[in-house]
Write an enzyme that holds these catalytic residues in place. Sequence first.
Site, PDB file in Angstrom:
ATOM      1  CB  ILE A   1      17.586  16.096  -1.137  1.00 31.27           C
ATOM      2  CG1 ILE A   1      18.654  15.054  -0.782  1.00 31.27           C
ATOM      3  CG2 ILE A   1      16.713  15.620  -2.281  1.00 31.27           C
ATOM      4  CD1 ILE A   1      18.116  13.824  -0.092  1.00 31.27           C
TER       5      ILE A   1
ATOM      6  CG  ASP B   1      -0.454  -0.636   2.415  1.00 30.66           C
ATOM      7  OD1 ASP B   1       0.641  -1.191   2.384  1.00 30.66           O
ATOM      8  OD2 ASP B   1      -1.153  -0.565   3.435  1.00 30.66           O
TER       9      ASP B   1
ATOM     10  CG  HIS C   1      17.139  -0.130   1.177  1.00 30.61           C
ATOM     11  ND1 HIS C   1      17.645  -0.164   2.453  1.00 30.61           N
ATOM     12  CD2 HIS C   1      15.797  -0.020   1.308  1.00 30.61           C
ATOM     13  CE1 HIS C   1      16.646  -0.079   3.321  1.00 30.61           C
ATOM     14  NE2 HIS C   1      15.511   0.004   2.652  1.00 30.61           N
TER      15      HIS C   1
ATOM     16  CG  ASP D   1      35.130  -5.572  -0.924  1.00 27.17           C
ATOM     17  OD1 ASP D   1      34.509  -4.634  -0.374  1.00 27.17           O
ATOM     18  OD2 ASP D   1      34.718  -6.123  -1.959  1.00 27.17           O
TER      19      ASP D   1
ATOM     20  CB  SER E   1      13.408   1.273   4.795  1.00 28.53           C
ATOM     21  OG  SER E   1      13.468  -0.106   5.017  1.00 28.53           O
TER      22      SER E   1
ATOM     23  CG  ASN F   1      24.882  20.589  -1.843  1.00 31.43           C
ATOM     24  OD1 ASN F   1      23.656  20.722  -1.867  1.00 31.43           O
ATOM     25  ND2 ASN F   1      25.478  19.427  -2.069  1.00 31.43           N
TER      26      ASN F   1
ATOM     27  N   PRO G   1      26.876  13.158  -5.531  1.00 34.60           N
ATOM     28  CG  PRO G   1      26.372  14.287  -7.511  1.00 34.60           C
ATOM     29  CD  PRO G   1      26.235  12.957  -6.851  1.00 34.60           C
ATOM     30  CG  ASP G   2      22.851  16.133  -2.213  1.00 34.16           C
ATOM     31  OD1 ASP G   2      23.491  17.129  -1.884  1.00 34.16           O
ATOM     32  OD2 ASP G   2      21.679  16.181  -2.622  1.00 34.16           O
TER      33      ASP G   2
ATOM     34  CG  ASP H   1      30.967  -5.452   0.586  1.00 31.80           C
ATOM     35  OD1 ASP H   1      30.180  -6.235   1.149  1.00 31.80           O
ATOM     36  OD2 ASP H   1      30.996  -5.272  -0.640  1.00 31.80           O
TER      37      ASP H   1
ATOM     38  CG  ASP I   1      20.452  -0.184   4.021  1.00 30.43           C
ATOM     39  OD1 ASP I   1      20.135  -0.822   3.007  1.00 30.43           O
ATOM     40  OD2 ASP I   1      19.626   0.446   4.706  1.00 30.43           O
TER      41      ASP I   1
ATOM     42  CG  ASP J   1      34.518  -0.178  -2.749  1.00 33.84           C
ATOM     43  OD1 ASP J   1      33.946   0.797  -2.225  1.00 33.84           O
ATOM     44  OD2 ASP J   1      34.600  -0.339  -3.977  1.00 33.84           O
TER      45      ASP J   1
END
Length: 852
Positions: free
Chosen positions: A241, A155, A223, A214, A381, A237, A198-199, A209, A190, A216
């Site tokens: 957002i 929904d 997500h 690793d 989430s 900036n 950029p943000d 990871d 996550d 990275d």
Amino acid sequence: MHYFRGVDARRAGRLALVLILPAFIVFMGVWASARDSSASPLSISIPSRHIEAPVQSQGAHEITLANSMGLDYVPGQLLVKVNSKDALNSLVLGQMMDCYGLSAGNEVLPGVYKMTSSNGARFDVANAASALKSTGLVQYAQPNNIYTMDLVPNDEEYAAQQQWYITQIKAETAWDITTGSPNILIAIVDTGTAYDHPDLNGKRVGGHDFYNNDDDPYDDNGHGTMTAGLAAAIGNNGVGIAGVSWGAHIMPVKVLGGPQGQGTDEMVAAGFRYAVDHGANIINASLGSDETSPIEEDAVKYAHDHNVLFVAAAGNSPDGKPHYPAADDTAMAVGATIRNDSPTGFSSYGSYVDISAPGVGMLSTAWNGGTLGYEYGNGTSFSAPLVSGAAALVWSINSNFTADDVRFILEDSSDDIGPPGWDEFTGRGRLNLTAALQLAQQLTSSGGTLPTRTPSPIPSPTAQEGGPTATPVPSQPAAIQLDSTTVSPGGLMAIIGTGFGSGETVSLVITSPNGDGRSIGTAQTDGQGGFNAEVAVPKDMPLGAALLVVTGTSSQKNASVDITVVLGSSLGQSAITGVVRGAAEGTVVHLQPSLGVNSPDATTQPDANGQYSFVNLASGFYTLSASSSSGQSVGPYNVQLDGTANDVKKIDLVIPQKRPLAFDRVPSLVNTDQVVYFPEVGHTLKGPFLRFWQSNGGLAIFGYPISEEFQDISATDGKTYTVQYFERNRFEEHPEFAGTPNEVLMGLLGVEMTKGRTFAPEVPVAITPNQTYFPETHHTLKGSFLKYWQEHGGLAIFGYPISPELLENGYLVQYFERNRFEEHLEFQGTPNEVLLGLLGIETARIDGWVTP
């Protein structure tokens, strides 16, 4: 996020009888006869508690193998917590491990080790878990369960404004206090994070990871990038957002991977531990399950024991069952709300919910198949990272706060939007960032402490399967209307319904030409059988004609409307035309797509008569403005188009002259019957304007004057009038009506503010004391708005309603010819429950005469 449990330790105990001593002796005899007599004693290397880069199995391969076998846990593995490290060298435990071909690997949490069996897929997880626990040396042994992402609930409710949630949680005024300290670190546990976005660029500190083993932790799902952006995207900036905490750093910890966002108990627990051991102040865990596990409980407790605030999504299953890790005692569980401060239809609820935050139509940073951009998301989430970002701001006020201090500050300062006190749907209330920072400042300056918490009462769940019993409303048939009947896959759609059962759940279904029905969510009706819903069309919806059907689950009343699903593009048949008044050489009109449109910005210059036009425009939302070579500008105005040739918006623009001196403060003077000075704003009110102001509600209705009288061109008819601006409107002197009640009129600011928008006509309703229909504008006025309209001047002051009730910036609003009504539930039961919009200020701001 969601993970599905396989055989857990408790079920393993039910599947295999606990071994008593005689059975154990028989078992050991069988083992001894099979064991090589030359086997050397068990030797296990125990790594140090800090895990910089622990040795992991090939996570992606393990999950793929489990999926191919139809399992929701990794075959051949157990997660085992021993009573002490010495237990690993015990002969009894070593013999049992050898029997099952188990070897101990890395330490996931203190005392918790992953054990892998050489028997692989033939390994009996349940029996092995029970056997290990029977030695008395093991606290628990459990499967290495697989987590699977459950991002978007059925929904869905997408918001039509890009960052409505920022206003809802009172972030703008909070940022006047602090935008966050770079010394605060939020761990995003996550799917990883696209830290080159950029943000988000430059905000990463460390990370690991655990899915690919690793250093990275880059996102491969999207997500984690969205949760990171909501918590801490760079603000101010000029790009994209603003996150809640601009200054905080993020630690990406990747524990889920692949297109389905899957991981294991081992990865998640190790991720929590990594975050704690490497300096995180806050863990954001937008993942969970309907069942708990011992290692999960240990991992959450480990965070709390090390003064780390653990923020978790409450879940997206509204069944009244606990959702873990959010339901763990020391976790801060976050539910989701919509723009009118009601719980979403998908948010989990129960005694474990601590606080709530917006969770629908959440625009955030996005990684989509390698492309960096911005996307909308729904779910708890995306509620949790708002709270994580808020926690970072509170900690920026006082770094000596404990994790419990920060949690209680956020909860105690929240807006109580449900029943008085704590409730199982919204917890202690919806996040209020300004109030939280003010409370943090107060406690810091006074040296005070928060009062000791008493447990919240835990009532039985009130939500029922299928919704509450409905009372049909027989006086009118069920009907629905849309903001636009042309939509795109993944596009936003606002629905207004009337005539359904009182207080019932209605289902929203789109049926495609091939007959397939797709649920797009549910909505809850009010006492009059009406509802407002914001939903998204499924991204994979077939193009062409379709039918939206709304059905009351209790009343079985239904209504439908035809819609057309079209592929969004930069081309359409709509147009925007008009005249620019006050245009001079060098005047430019700007058109910028803002929502649902792929086309680039466009500009044009008015012709000699001031006329301009933009043609072949697609369905979506735009902003329209104009500027002159002298630097004067007007706008932006919001413009909504449906993409068809019939939709031509005619919008005249007035380029203001230089800022009128009337907006400058004036010296104080002595008040008389003919003139009043307001020191609060430094302006006077006199003559006909003073008499009109005093006779029609004064300060409560119009607010303070924000200018003196001056000559201005009306954007409605192009004529010049003596005007004066107030916070909530503009007065116009009409000499042609001198000596009549119309000598002073309010400006048509409601019309001016909405001239680029489309409001579908409403279905006529029967006139009752609680509602009335205006055929002149085809709109209905009801409830608290009708009562306010009637008690404060009605048609003469506000004019006709020109829109239905809408959800804007977290408030229920309705536009009238001369103003906008806003419902403020925080003042429910008081004279301020309905307030007028600050249209005088908003209009002057568009003209560049006042600054925000």
